[in-house]
Design a protein around this motif. Structure first.
Motif, PDB file in Angstrom:
ATOM      1  N   TYR A  49      21.127   5.113  49.600  1.00  0.00           N
ATOM      2  CA  TYR A  49      21.757   3.793  49.650  1.00  0.00           C
ATOM      3  C   TYR A  49      23.230   3.915  49.327  1.00  0.00           C
ATOM      4  CZ  TYR A  49      17.075   1.868  49.713  1.00  0.00           C
ATOM      5  OH  TYR A  49      15.797   1.575  50.051  1.00  0.00           O
TER       6      TYR A  49
ATOM      7  N   CYS B 138      12.348  -0.603  45.620  1.00  0.00           N
ATOM      8  CA  CYS B 138      11.496  -0.189  44.499  1.00  0.00           C
ATOM      9  C   CYS B 138      11.994  -0.710  43.153  1.00  0.00           C
ATOM     10  CB  CYS B 138      11.412   1.341  44.425  1.00  0.00           C
ATOM     11  SG  CYS B 138      11.288   2.144  46.018  1.00  0.00           S
TER      12      CYS B 138
ATOM     13  N   CYS C 196      11.401   6.218  46.613  1.00  0.00           N
ATOM     14  CA  CYS C 196      11.142   6.242  48.054  1.00  0.00           C
ATOM     15  C   CYS C 196      11.975   7.287  48.788  1.00  0.00           C
ATOM     16  CB  CYS C 196      11.355   4.864  48.674  1.00  0.00           C
ATOM     17  SG  CYS C 196      13.034   4.229  48.538  1.00  0.00           S
TER      18      CYS C 196
ATOM     19  N   CYS D   8      17.376   0.575  43.544  1.00  0.00           N
ATOM     20  CA  CYS D   8      16.829   0.542  44.888  1.00  0.00           C
ATOM     21  C   CYS D   8      16.388  -0.891  45.193  1.00  0.00           C
ATOM     22  CB  CYS D   8      15.632   1.487  44.987  1.00  0.00           C
ATOM     23  SG  CYS D   8      14.795   1.388  46.584  1.00  0.00           S
TER      24      CYS D   8
ATOM     25  N   CYS E 224      17.212   6.975  45.952  1.00  0.00           N
ATOM     26  CA  CYS E 224      16.119   6.380  45.195  1.00  0.00           C
ATOM     27  C   CYS E 224      15.086   7.471  44.903  1.00  0.00           C
ATOM     28  CB  CYS E 224      15.478   5.258  45.989  1.00  0.00           C
ATOM     29  SG  CYS E 224      13.982   4.642  45.222  1.00  0.00           S
TER      30      CYS E 224
HETATM   31 ZN   LIG Z   1      13.288   3.026  46.630  1.00  0.00          ZN
END
Ligand SMILES: [Zn+2]
Length: 117
Positions: free
Chosen positions: A86, A99, A82, A96, A79
């Motif tokens: 993932y 976010c 942040c 994300c 992401c």
């Molecule tokens: Zn994120």
């Protein structure tokens, strides 16, 4: 990945053969096809047990390595907001979950976003 897995598969086969040979020596004193028991008394325990322990270690290490390489790194995405990684396996969109921005390929991510290093 594929090449490594086949090498590990070979190691597991070798480990399995060592285990089998070890048990044959321990229980029967040797392979019956080669003229009956070769090892007697405590020799059976020493040689059989030795082969079994080596075989177990080989199989154990190979399985652990196999498990670790089982994770498909290609499905890991980052992401840009942040900086979290993932696994996109099973994700409907590559966004994300926190976010809601589109995830980026991990390849070159830290070059594009050195602040997350
Ligand atoms: Zn994120």
């Amino acid at each position: 990945m594929r090449g490594l897995n086949s090498v590990l598969g070979l190691f597991i086969t070798i480990g399995g053969a060592l285990l089998l040979g070890g048990f044959t020596i321990l229980l029967l004193g040797g392979d019956q096809r080669y003229g009956g028991p070769v090892f007697f008394g405590w020799d059976r325990v020493y040689y059989g047990g030795g082969l079994i322990s080596i075989g177990s270690v080989v199989v154990y290490i190979s399985l652990r390595k196999l498990k670790r390489t089982g994770v498909n790194v290609n499905n890991i995405m980052m992401c840009p907001r942040c900086g979290e990684a993932y696994n996109t396996d099973g994700m409907l969109d590559c966004k994300c979950p926190v976010c809601h921005v589109v995830l980026e390929d991990i390849k070159g991510f830290y070059k594009r976003h050195p602040e997350y290093k």
